[in-house]
Write a protein that holds these residues in place. Structure first.
Motif, PDB file in Angstrom:
ATOM      1  N   UNK A 497       0.823  -1.212   0.000  1.00 36.60           N
ATOM      2  CA  UNK A 497       0.000   0.000   0.000  1.00 36.60           C
ATOM      3  C   UNK A 497       0.855   1.260   0.000  1.00 36.60           C
ATOM      4  N   UNK A 498       2.072   1.134   0.535  1.00 37.90           N
ATOM      5  CA  UNK A 498       2.961   2.304   0.567  1.00 37.90           C
ATOM      6  C   UNK A 498       3.256   2.764  -0.857  1.00 37.90           C
ATOM      7  N   UNK A 499       3.546   1.811  -1.743  1.00 39.51           N
ATOM      8  CA  UNK A 499       3.862   2.160  -3.131  1.00 39.51           C
ATOM      9  C   UNK A 499       2.613   2.557  -3.888  1.00 39.51           C
ATOM     10  N   UNK A 500       1.523   1.810  -3.673  1.00 38.59           N
ATOM     11  CA  UNK A 500       0.305   2.095  -4.432  1.00 38.59           C
ATOM     12  C   UNK A 500      -0.270   3.463  -4.091  1.00 38.59           C
ATOM     13  N   UNK A 501      -0.159   3.870  -2.830  1.00 37.35           N
ATOM     14  CA  UNK A 501      -0.757   5.140  -2.398  1.00 37.35           C
ATOM     15  C   UNK A 501       0.254   6.277  -2.335  1.00 37.35           C
ATOM     16  N   UNK A 502       1.524   5.963  -2.655  1.00 36.53           N
ATOM     17  CA  UNK A 502       2.577   6.980  -2.565  1.00 36.53           C
ATOM     18  C   UNK A 502       2.603   7.618  -1.180  1.00 36.53           C
ATOM     19  N   UNK A 503       2.559   6.772  -0.146  1.00 35.06           N
ATOM     20  CA  UNK A 503       2.538   7.268   1.215  1.00 35.06           C
ATOM     21  C   UNK A 503       3.919   7.734   1.632  1.00 35.06           C
ATOM     22  N   UNK A 504       3.949   8.740   2.493  1.00 34.19           N
ATOM     23  CA  UNK A 504       5.209   9.232   3.032  1.00 34.19           C
ATOM     24  C   UNK A 504       5.777   8.232   4.027  1.00 34.19           C
TER      25      UNK A 504
END
Length: 901
Positions: A497-504
């Motif tokens: 989800x970090x990559x898919x949502x471009x999370x900080x």
């Protein structure tokens, strides 16, 4: 062909196929027959020598002396080399076939063979048929260890070996098969029945060809003398009733005899020697025909005995068998049962002949053999077939059926159940209607198999910290907690989800975790757990009480529980060890803040272990508890077994003296037990131990174990902190390498040193404790290992510490945060007075990197954090601690922190 390829070839070829089972059964039949013939000729030769000697020398002196001497030697063999070889042996075989972890091996077979030969040759009134059953089963068990087969296949081979042993002893192949089906395995599957038939047939035929007959009957005499008419049925019924009543009394007497012997608190060799002495004395008083059991049996069956002689023979055999069997002498009950039955049947036949002039006493004697044997062993079909196969007289079939079935019904009404099952219950083994493996697993709960130590992540940490936690751990998922309550679970899939949502990178973990995860309670059965794992397609389930997480259960845990059940390693299947018994203890003033347990056994290493314990105790203000463990056979109760404690007390007194010198309270105790780990765990619980320091040999030869049976059990079950120590070899001269050429991250300036503990006065040169290497891999036990350092380094004169971390060549820069955190912990421990450096090392594997570093830099001590996490989990794949400990000559210390329960 190289050894690895050869081993793989053998494992490929020798798979549990039907052809292999048949071939193995053939070999088992041959070996069992050969062992039965050896026992027959060996005991026969000794018996002939004994009878001949009683005619040359005074019988009242010679027979008791032979019984005393041979009995003592037989007991000594059993006690020293294979306690499982005592008694009949059939209960042990039955327990093994019921998935109880009872030892059956080649050593048991050899000891049983030799000790039974001595016992029977001494004149003790026991039989050789029971021992041949155990010998055949033990040989089959030993052979099955060569072949990597399933537990069910191994059980079938053990059953085939038992049947072959009985068939070879009686020259009765059909009886061997029936005994396996009726008493031992109670399995009529095709493979089991086929292997039992093949092994029994080969055992019986080879035994007959080699001259191993059990009853040298005059067959022409029995055929011409045996007769049966309808009017005799009431007398055979009377024979069956009397046989049932007397057999029930006989079985009760056997159990009572065992209990009386155990109450004497004397060793097995002395018990058997006493039984042999009394038997020899009684037989010396009786007529000469009583000095040879086989001769007495033939004497009665041939009709040469009169009624008074038959009555005396019955009474004497009855009492002497009870006396002999209760002592634990290696011998069976089949032959005594047949002799008692023949005497009883002969008496009934004589009575009927004098009253009505019908029948033949010999026919009644043969029918009595089957009736009494059936009532004692509770195997009517086997009893009928044994006598029939030995005589091949069809006229005996109906008398045998009437007498055997009647006696069985009467005896089972008075004392229900198998005699062998009751004998096992005396040793704490219950196999009555054992549940199948599937039922056993369904009865297990999540609490029984879950991992109690759970690595969790806090919901407030950043996703970057979560990624780092995954990179340092072997786990593929972590429970997420907030204020000690379960709020979610995060897996490697969630990290996408970090990559898919471009999370900080500083995004809180709660943003990507799976909230409200599927959970189970401690009382959920494994069936429910498996259903939830499959229903939700997940690999782990948190175990919770309310919202508090108390454990985690994975598919691997369930597979491990199933494997333990298949291999008879679960507590439900095995004999429960009796509580250990304290035979000696001393107490000092309880002025410490906690207690440190030191099991001591080896005088050569005890002094060094006590020095290390004292160093920790002084640092933490602990008391020391010294424990000595004395092992006794499972055949004896720890509370009732006399032991010698002189050497143990001497070692404990030395520990007390050292405690006084160091001004540390030292408590001591000696425990008698069946199991070392069980005694240690009891001590931990009873004495409220905070830390246990144990010696470790550095390797284990036990398959499936990390550190060995005792240490693995303690690590798995003890909640206190654990320190394992493999003491290094003391070099005559150690090449001192130059000072560290690495720039230290932090150097702790020398403070006031704690007084060094005195060097042991042992004649062996003590190991060095100056150069310390501490590999850091993260995990909860790295902190526990670091906290021990300030105490342990006081063992050296000028200690220097290096913290290191092994990183792969593919990594561009090693992660130094673990080492920096360890340095900060050490700095806060102001008692430490040592130079500390931190530097990583590049290597392809942890084991290779540490071993090379130790050998290159000549480190004295390696300290590892070991538990189910970190290095210990890697040990399950490659056994890193054992590889390091066996690969270096230095001292290796493994630390596992306390478990919060």
């Amino acid at each position: 062909m190289s050894p690895p390829f050869l081993n793989q070839y053998i494992r490929t070829v020798w798979q549990p196929r039907r052809g292999l089972a048949i071939a193995e059964a053939c070999v088992i039949g041959l070996v069992a027959a050969f062992s039965a013939v050896c026992l027959k000729f060996g005991s026969g030769w000794l018996g002939t020598w004994r009878v001949h000697g009683s005619h040359v020398l005074p019988a009242w002196l010679f027979l008791p002396a032979v019984g005393l001497g041979f009995g003592f030697l037989a007991g000594l063999l059993v006690e020293r080399f294979a306690p499982e070889a005592s008694g009949s042996g059939i209960p042990h075989v039955k327990a093994s076939l019921a998935n109880v972890p009872v030892k059956l091996s080649w050593r048991v077979a050899l000891v049983k063979l030799l000790s039974s030969t001595l016992t029977l040759g001494s004149g003790i009134t026991l039989g050789r048929q029971g021992p041949t059953v155990q010998v055949g089963a033990a040989l089959a068990a030993g052979m099955s260890r060569w072949v990597p087969t399933s537990p069910d296949h191994r059980r079938q081979m053990i059953a085939a070996g038992a049947g072959a042993g009985l068939a070879a002893a009686f020259n009765a192949p059909i009886a061997g098969v029936l005994f396996v089906i009726e008493e031992l395995l109670q399995d009529l599957s095709g493979l089991t029945l086929g292997t039992a038939i093949i092994a029994s047939f080969i055992g019986g035929v080879v035994s007959r060809l080699l001259g191993g007959r059990s009853l040298l009957l005059n067959l022409e005499l029995t055929r011409s003398s045996s007769s049966f008419s309808i009017v005799e049925i009431p007398f055979y019924l009377i024979l069956g009733i009397l046989a049932g009543l007397l057999a029930a009394l006989f079985n009760r007497g056997l159990i009572k005899s065992i209990q009386i012997y155990r109450s004497f608190h004397i060793s097995l060799p002395l018990r058997i020697a006493l039984a042999g002495f009394i038997s020899g004395t009684v037989i010396a008083i009786l007529p000469e025909s009583f000095r040879d059991n086989t001769g007495l049996r033939e004497f009665v069956l041939a009709g040469e005995a009169n009624a008074p002689v038959a009555a005396i023979a019955f009474f004497a055999q009855f009492i002497l068998t009870l006396l002999a069997f209760g002592s634990g002498a290696p011998g069976g009950l089949f032959a005594p049962s047949l002799i008692l039955g023949s005497c009883l049947g002969y008496l009934i036949g004589v009575f009927e002949f004098h009253l009505f002039g019908l029948g033949s006493p010999t026919t009644y004697a043969l029918a009595g053999m089957g009736a009494f044997f059936s009532a004692v062993s509770k195997v009517p079909m086997t009893a009928i077939v044994i006598v029939f196969e030995m005589t091949t007289d069809f006229n005996l079939v109906l008398p045998l059926m009437v007498g055997s079935v009647t006696s069985y019904l009467v005896a089972d009404k008075l004392i229900p159940g198998s005699l062998y099952t009751k004998l096992l219950e005396l040793s704490g083994i219950c196999i009555e209607n054992p549940p199948p493996i599937e039922d056993t697993l369904s009865n297990l709960t999540a609490k029984d198999v879950m991992q109690r130590r759970v690595e969790t992540l806090d919901a407030q940490i950043s996703v970057e910290e979560a990624v780092q936690a995954f990179s340092r751990s072997h786990h593929r998922g972590f429970p997420v907690v907030e204020e000690s309550k379960l709020v979610g679970i995060v897996t490697q899939t969630d990290l996408l989800k970090i990559r898919d949502r471009n999370l900080a990178k500083d995004t809180p973990l709660r943003e990507i975790m799976t909230p409200q995860p599927v959970t189970v309670t401690p009382i959920h059965s494994l069936g429910n757990v498996l259903y939830l794992l499959d229903r939700h397609q997940i690999s782990r389930l948190p175990v919770v009480e309310g919202r508090r997480i108390i454990g985690i259960i994975t598919r691997a845990d369930i597979i491990r529980a199933e494997a333990d059940s298949l291999n008879c390693k679960t507590r439900e299947h095995g004999p429960q060890p009796e509580p250990s018994y304290v035979v000696y203890q001393t107490r000092s003033p309880s002025i410490g803040r906690g207690r440190l347990l030191v099991p001591v056994a080896n005088p050569e290493t005890a002094a060094t272990l006590l020095r290390m314990a004292a160093a920790i105790a002084r640092d933490r203000h602990y008391e020391i508890e010294c424990l000595q463990v004395i092992i006794v056979s499972r055949q004896s109760s720890p509370a009732e077994t006399p032991v010698r404690t002189t050497k143990s007390r001497r070692l404990l007194r030395d520990a007390e003296a050292l405690g006084k010198k160091w001004k540390i309270p030292v408590h001591t105790q000696i425990r008698v037990t069946h199991d070392i780990a069980h005694a240690i765990l009891e001590t931990i619980k009873e004495r409220h131990i905070d830390l246990i320091l144990m010696g470790w040999k550095g390797n284990t030869s036990t398959p499936g174990r990390i550190f060995g049976d005792v240490v693995d059990t303690v690590i798995r079950q003890a909640s206190c902190e654990i320190v394992l120590v493999k003491l290094g070899k003391s070099p005559q001269s150690r090449i001192q390498s130059p000072e560290f050429r690495l720039l230290p991250i932090a150097s702790i300036p020398p403070l006031s040193l704690s007084p060094h503990l005195p060097i042991s006065s042992s004649p062996l040169r003590p190991p060095q404790f100056n150069r310390w290497l501490i590999p850091m891999a993260g995990g909860p036990n790295a902190r526990a290992a670091i906290k021990l350092l300030p105490a342990l380094v006081t063992l050296g004169n000028d200690p220097k510490i290096r913290l290191t971390r092994v990183f792969q060549p593919s990594e561009s820069e090693p992660d130094m945060r673990i080492l920096e955190e360890a340095i900060r912990i050490l700095i806060r421990r102001r008692k430490l007075s040592s130079t500390v450096v931190a530097a990583p090392v590049k290597a392809d594997s942890v084991t290779e990197g540490i071993i090379n570093l130790v050998k290159t830099e000549n480190y004295d001590v390696v300290v590892l954090g070991a538990s189910r996490e970190g290095l210990l989990q890697q040990a399950m794949k490659g056994n890193i601690p054992e590889a390091i400990a066996s690969g270096v000559d230095s001292t290796v210390i493994l630390v596992r922190g306390a478990i919060n329960t």
